[in-house]
Design an enzyme around this catalytic site. Structure first.
Site, short mmCIF file in Angstrom:
data_model
loop_
_atom_site.label_atom_id
_atom_site.label_comp_id
_atom_site.label_asym_id
_atom_site.label_seq_id
_atom_site.Cartn_x
_atom_site.Cartn_y
_atom_site.Cartn_z
N GLY A 81 0.82 -1.22 0.00
CA GLY A 81 0.00 0.00 0.00
C GLY A 81 0.85 1.27 0.00
N ARG A 145 1.13 -5.71 -5.00
CA ARG A 145 1.15 -6.62 -3.85
C ARG A 145 1.61 -8.03 -4.20
NH1 ARG A 145 -0.66 -4.51 0.80
NH2 ARG A 145 -2.15 -2.78 0.77
N ASP A 175 6.09 -5.58 6.50
CA ASP A 175 6.67 -6.80 7.08
C ASP A 175 6.79 -7.93 6.06
OD1 ASP A 175 3.89 -6.76 7.11
OD2 ASP A 175 3.71 -7.99 8.89
N ASP A 176 5.75 -8.12 5.24
CA ASP A 176 5.80 -9.21 4.27
C ASP A 176 6.86 -8.95 3.19
OD1 ASP A 176 3.95 -10.86 5.38
OD2 ASP A 176 2.26 -10.11 4.20
N LYS A 202 8.39 0.48 5.37
CA LYS A 202 7.24 1.31 4.95
C LYS A 202 5.93 0.71 5.42
CE LYS A 202 4.53 -0.08 2.46
NZ LYS A 202 3.57 -0.77 1.61
N THR A 203 5.02 1.45 5.92
CA THR A 203 3.59 1.15 6.03
C THR A 203 2.92 2.20 6.91
OG1 THR A 203 1.82 -0.33 6.74
CG2 THR A 203 3.90 -0.63 7.89
N ASP A 205 0.40 1.71 8.50
CA ASP A 205 -0.18 1.01 9.65
C ASP A 205 0.70 1.10 10.89
OD1 ASP A 205 -2.07 0.38 7.82
OD2 ASP A 205 -1.88 -1.79 7.96
N TYR A 243 -25.10 15.13 16.06
CA TYR A 243 -24.67 13.87 15.45
C TYR A 243 -23.62 13.15 16.28
CZ TYR A 243 -26.64 15.64 11.05
OH TYR A 243 -27.48 16.13 10.08
N GLY A 251 -5.69 0.47 9.02
CA GLY A 251 -4.81 -0.28 9.91
C GLY A 251 -5.27 -1.72 9.81
N ARG A 252 -4.66 -2.47 8.87
CA ARG A 252 -5.11 -3.83 8.52
C ARG A 252 -5.27 -4.72 9.75
NH1 ARG A 252 -6.85 -7.71 7.70
NH2 ARG A 252 -6.79 -9.31 6.10
N GLU A 311 -9.84 -0.35 11.59
CA GLU A 311 -10.50 -1.18 10.57
C GLU A 311 -10.33 -2.68 10.84
OE1 GLU A 311 -9.08 -0.69 6.49
OE2 GLU A 311 -7.12 -1.45 7.03
N TYR A 424 -7.73 5.84 2.45
CA TYR A 424 -6.99 6.25 1.25
C TYR A 424 -6.66 7.75 1.30
CZ TYR A 424 -8.37 1.60 -0.01
OH TYR A 424 -8.54 0.24 0.02
N ARG A 427 -2.98 8.17 2.59
CA ARG A 427 -1.83 7.37 2.13
C ARG A 427 -0.93 8.09 1.13
NH1 ARG A 427 -3.37 1.24 0.96
NH2 ARG A 427 -3.94 2.15 -1.04
P1 FBP Z 1 0.66 -1.95 3.64
O1 FBP Z 1 0.70 -2.81 4.85
O2 FBP Z 1 1.01 -2.65 2.39
O3 FBP Z 1 1.49 -0.72 3.84
O4 FBP Z 1 -0.84 -1.42 3.42
C1 FBP Z 1 -1.62 -1.02 4.49
C2 FBP Z 1 -3.01 -0.60 4.08
O5 FBP Z 1 -3.07 0.77 3.83
C3 FBP Z 1 -4.00 -1.02 5.18
O6 FBP Z 1 -4.12 -0.02 6.14
C4 FBP Z 1 -5.25 -1.33 4.40
O7 FBP Z 1 -6.03 -2.31 5.03
C5 FBP Z 1 -4.72 -1.88 3.11
O8 FBP Z 1 -3.47 -1.29 2.91
C6 FBP Z 1 -5.63 -1.59 1.94
O9 FBP Z 1 -5.11 -2.22 0.82
P2 FBP Z 1 -5.44 -1.86 -0.69
O10 FBP Z 1 -4.61 -0.67 -1.03
O11 FBP Z 1 -4.98 -3.06 -1.43
O12 FBP Z 1 -6.89 -1.57 -0.78
#
Ligand code: FBP
Length: 551
Positions: A81, A145, A175-176, A202-203, A205, A243, A251-252, A311, A424, A427
């Site tokens: 991402g 990816r 990490d991956d 990088k990330t 998250d 509201y 944050g995967r 998320e 998004y 990012r």
């Molecule tokens: P990375 O771990 O590859 O940096 O991506 C994180 C992320 O932004 C997550 O927060 C989110 O769940 C995911 O990517 C969304 O992925 P995509 O861009 O494939 O929709």
């Protein structure tokens, strides 16, 4: 793309470098630490990484190195991402390579690791780099990816490395991707391929961090972008007073983003997935916590509020985790489910094939959520949490519970909720000064590690709460950050994901305040990222980083 006035100004921003990197290349030297192993799984890792295990970490220091200056050909890959600052890693790498020798060449592999496997590259020239300095996004070469996993993919990677006569390849990823970098480095050494492999953390998250990596790049800018938006919503909520805003944040897996945004904006409730898992909280428990805040505030006349939701939450709630696990397995093994397009048929089929508890839970979920849970999996067979509208699920459940409380006379307020998802939006923002400086330093560090002939290392820059001139660049063997984990039924070497630590200083700081925030209106409005102005405003790292360093 058209160039905005801010972008023009940002082209001229000179990222700050650590003093030890800000020297002619022949005055930059390396100090080696004691050879070190991984925290766990040493035996397996030693066997898997015969050539690259047990190397020493290195510090980059000022001193004569006696290295001969020669032109280098280096490839670079953006993986996963988008994260603000990726372009500056490339700029730092490019400038380092050209300071080392003006004839060095930087090749950008397009569209992520697949560009490397297919040898789809672009030569990154000075003119190109200059139009991407200090900008967000990964559009200079694109990202992807694809995982380098199969023997054919490893061999294709080596073919490109040999054909392009690459001295090194830099993999910018999470990490991956960095686990992949370690495997590739080992494979190249084993096959006598001289291409070195260097990783970069990088990330957005923020879950690639450990003793050696203080933060992953992109986290700083992303959380500041989301916090600006949350702060603005808070002020709107306090102005309109009608509201409740339920805001899901990217944050995967880890909740670092939600936690940092909570520290920045002081919402009424912020759910932390790691706490939900540790305390085995059910959906009902979570709804109980949310309703407690809504009812207490309503009693004081405040029928408004803000809730932050990571998320990944859905996968940390024990009963949902079980359901998602069963769905993942069924979808991987039953094409009648993964290929079906009729939701009613799917529900009937699932009733017979899910465990009784999961079947009941699935039936109780709103149709939209059920459909999202059955949507396409990611390349690793996992549900794509960014597509599940957990905020809407929670709003629906809170409404139901409040209706019950109203009937019993325990609540008499008004509840009108709005759902948001911020992901998004953060990012590809212009990197904050912190990320611009950090990323440029990481890229430059990668060059120094390459020039020193190292492979299987990740670029590391530490001491990040000090001014940039005092940052400490270096390199860490990737295998030092690995352990063995069960993945899809097999034991695999992986870099451990750093989740929020419930004993860590950032969570404790939040936990000490949250009861007050749940009832009172303590919102703080941080405003937008400032790129020009006094360092107290423009160059501050995240609260998470500061609290972790203070501890
Ligand atoms: P990375 O771990 O590859 O940096 O991506 C994180 C992320 O932004 C997550 O927060 C989110 O769940 C995911 O990517 C969304 O992925 P995509 O861009 O494939 O929709």
């Amino acid at each position: 793309m058209e160039v905005s006035a801010l972008q023009k100004e940002r082209y001229n921003y000179k990222p700050k470098l650590p003093a030890d990197l800000n020297r002619p290349p022949d005055r930059i030297s390396l100090e080696f630490g004691a050879p070190a192993g991984a925290a766990s799984g040493e035996g397996d890792l030693r066997a898997l990484f015969k050539h690259s295990y047990g190397k020493p970490p290195v510090s980059i220091v000022t001193g004569r190195n006696g290295m001969e200056s020669r032109p280098l050909t280096v490839g670079v890959i953006l993986s996963g991402g988008q994260a603000p600052g990726g372009h500056n890693v490339i700029a730092g790498l490019f400038d380092g390579l050209h300071r080392g020798h003006p004839d060095s060449v930087l090749l950008g592999f397009k569209g992520g690791p697949s560009g490397f496997l297919e040898d789809n590259a672009l030569e990154i020239t000075g003119e190109i780099v200059d139009t991407y300095r200090n900008t967000g996004g990964f559009d200079i070469i694109g990202s992807g990816r694809t995982k380098i996993e199969s023997p054919e993919q490893f061999s294709a990677a080596m073919k490109t490395a040999r054909k392009r006569k690459l001295d090194a390849v830099v993999i910018i990823g999470g990490d991956d991707s960095n686990t992949n970098a370690a495997l590739l480095a080992e494979y190249f050494i084993d096959r006598g391929c001289p291409t070195q492999v260097i990783g970069c953390p990088k990330t957005i998250d923020g879950d690639l961090k450990n003793e050696y990596i203080e933060t992953s790049f992109g986290f700083d800018t992303a959380v500041k972008t989301y916090s600006e938006l949350i702060g603005n919503i808070e002020r709107d909520a306090a102005s309109a007073r009608k509201y409740w805003h339920f805001i899901r944040l990217m944050g995967r897996s880890a909740s670092h983003i939600a936690l940092e945004c909570a520290l920045q904006t002081q919402p009424n409730v912020c759910l932390i997935s790691e706490e939900v898992a540790a305390k085995k909280l059910s959906l009902e428990d979570i709804i109980g916590e949310l309703c407690a805040s809504v009812t207490k505030r309503a009693a004081g006349g405040d029928n408004f509020g803000v809730v932050l939701i990571p998320e990944g939450l859905i996968e940390f709630v024990p009963e949902m985790r079980k359901l998602i696990g069963e769905l993942n397995d069924l979808m991987a093994t039953h094409t009648e489910l993964s290929e079906s397009t009729n939701y009613a048929d799917e529900v009937r089929w699932l009733e017979k094939n899910l465990s009784p508890g999961s079947s009941e839970l699935f039936k109780s979920l709103p149709v939209d959520i059920g459909q999202e849970l059955l949507a396409d999996r990611d390349p690793h067979g996992n549900v794509q949490v960014s597509r599940i509208e957990t905020e809407k699920l929670l709003i629906g459940m809170v409404e139901e519970k409040l209706a019950g409380l109203k009937k019993s006379g325990a609540y008499s307020g008004k509840f009108s909720a709005l759902a948001h998802f911020f992901g998004y939006e953060g990012r590809c923002a212009f990197p904050s000064n912190f990320d611009a400086d950090y990323c440029y330093s990481l890229g430059f560090t990668a060059f120094v590690l390459i020039a020193a002939g190292l492979t299987g290392y990740i670029a590391s820059v530490r001491n990040l709460t000090a001014p940039a001139s005092e940052w400490l660049p270096g390199g860490v063997p990737l295998t030092m950050m690995m352990n063995m984990e069960q993945r899809h039924g097999a034991s695999k070497p992986v870099i451990k994901k750093a989740l929020v630590e419930l004993e860590g200083a950032p969570f404790k700081a939040f936990a000490s305040m949250r009861e007050k925030w749940a009832v009172e209106t303590c919102f703080t409005v941080p405003g937008g990222i400032q790129y020009f102005g006094p360092p107290e405003v423009c160059d501050q790292p995240t609260k998470t980083l500061k609290l972790e360093k203070q501890a």
